[in-house]
Design an enzyme around this catalytic site. Sequence first.
Site, mmCIF file in Angstrom:
data_model
loop_
_atom_site.group_PDB
_atom_site.id
_atom_site.type_symbol
_atom_site.label_atom_id
_atom_site.label_comp_id
_atom_site.label_asym_id
_atom_site.label_seq_id
_atom_site.Cartn_x
_atom_site.Cartn_y
_atom_site.Cartn_z
ATOM 1 N N GLY A 1 36.949 44.717 43.900
ATOM 2 C CA GLY A 1 38.481 44.387 42.243
ATOM 3 C C GLY A 1 37.669 44.993 41.417
ATOM 4 N N GLN A 2 38.336 44.285 40.009
ATOM 5 C CA GLN A 2 38.011 44.837 38.973
ATOM 6 C C GLN A 2 36.605 44.414 38.170
ATOM 7 O OE1 GLN A 2 40.055 42.338 35.859
ATOM 8 N NE2 GLN A 2 39.343 44.168 34.621
ATOM 9 N N ASP B 1 35.239 40.187 56.184
ATOM 10 C CA ASP B 1 36.778 39.085 55.912
ATOM 11 C C ASP B 1 36.345 37.915 55.652
ATOM 12 O OD1 ASP B 1 39.059 37.971 56.152
ATOM 13 O OD2 ASP B 1 39.446 38.367 57.941
ATOM 14 N N TYR C 1 47.234 29.381 41.550
ATOM 15 C CA TYR C 1 45.562 29.988 41.622
ATOM 16 C C TYR C 1 44.970 29.244 40.926
ATOM 17 C CZ TYR C 1 42.311 33.238 39.131
ATOM 18 O OH TYR C 1 41.238 33.891 38.499
ATOM 19 N N ILE D 1 39.754 39.346 31.870
ATOM 20 C CA ILE D 1 38.545 40.255 31.851
ATOM 21 C C ILE D 1 38.656 41.912 31.155
ATOM 22 C CG2 ILE D 1 36.628 41.533 33.372
ATOM 23 C CD1 ILE D 1 36.417 38.451 32.248
HETATM 24 N N1 SER Z 1 42.558 37.289 34.776
HETATM 25 C C1 SER Z 1 43.015 35.979 35.545
HETATM 26 C C2 SER Z 1 44.191 36.109 35.907
HETATM 27 O O1 SER Z 1 45.562 36.505 34.817
HETATM 28 C C3 SER Z 1 42.777 34.296 35.118
HETATM 29 O O2 SER Z 1 41.629 34.152 35.434
HETATM 30 O O3 SER Z 1 44.915 35.667 36.372
#
Ligand code: SER
Length: 314
Positions: A11-12, A53, A143, A173
């Site tokens: 991931g990023q 996983d 989320y 980020i």
């Molecule tokens: N970068 C994330 C998002 O935009 C925030 O935690 O979902």
Amino acid sequence: MRKIIVIGAAGQIGSELVPALREKYGNNNVIATGRRTPLPKNIVDSGPVIYLDALNREMLAKTFYEYEIDTIFHMASILSATGEKNPQTAWNININGLINVLEVARSYNIDRIIWPSSIAAFGPTTPRENTQNETILQPTTMYGITKVSGELLIEYYYKNYNLDTRSMRLPGIISSETLPGGGTTDYAVEIFYEAIKNKKYTCFLKEDTILPMMYMPDCIKCMIDLLEADASKLKRHVYNVTGMSFSAGELVSEIKKHIQEFDIKYKPDFRQEIADSWPKTIDDSFAREEWGWKPSYDLNSMTKDMIEKLTKKL
Ligand code: SER
């Protein structure tokens, strides 16, 4: 020396965290794991890489056992915008993945777990300016719901099972290595790629949308500093952290100092509502007081560095 596993290394953040951890703790002491996205070549070439996983508890247990893991960075997560498209998947990956990691961790000799929370833990009822560490947490995205639930879970495992769990509420980020995927703050990364490649960008948020952000070098430092912070100094398990706050329009003006012909259009979509439910500015004084958090980059220095790095890369 720690034996670290990074779950979600493609991931990023994971893709830049692994090289930084390998440099500090030794290549063979940092196990990078992935599931769907291939891991970057520099990670594959520099140390152990495995398929993992987090939804499979037995696979987690086997990995912790075989590699004698004592430190976990659990980074695998579905972000806000993708989460609104597939809320059930977001719950499954974000919460079932986390509880599996916590459950397996309590049976093994796990010394420390770092799991990032997010500004998405806040919601429309949270004060949006200078948002405090301890405040109203009523997010409206799946989320965000998984982040608040996760914060409560890691507290629970600390209190009941004595697991040393630590978390920081990351803002958007910004980074030049790996693109973020499916977040609401992604515009602040995409905009640089488009400014350099095509000199134009259509932003999915309004010009005056202000969000908290952080540049990747600060994010990596934040994660390692919280990992290494002296437990006796920490008075909580979840910390607000921030690097800077700016509106989309302010970022555009900053980019235009380097790329004058840059052309911007604003076409807000469903992500505007998500952004409007998050804070504009964050009070991170607990992180500063308790473990010395201090970011190095502001809008000006981040923009300059991003443009330099991406111009070379593209
Ligand atoms: N970068 C994330 C998002 O935009 C925030 O935690 O979902």
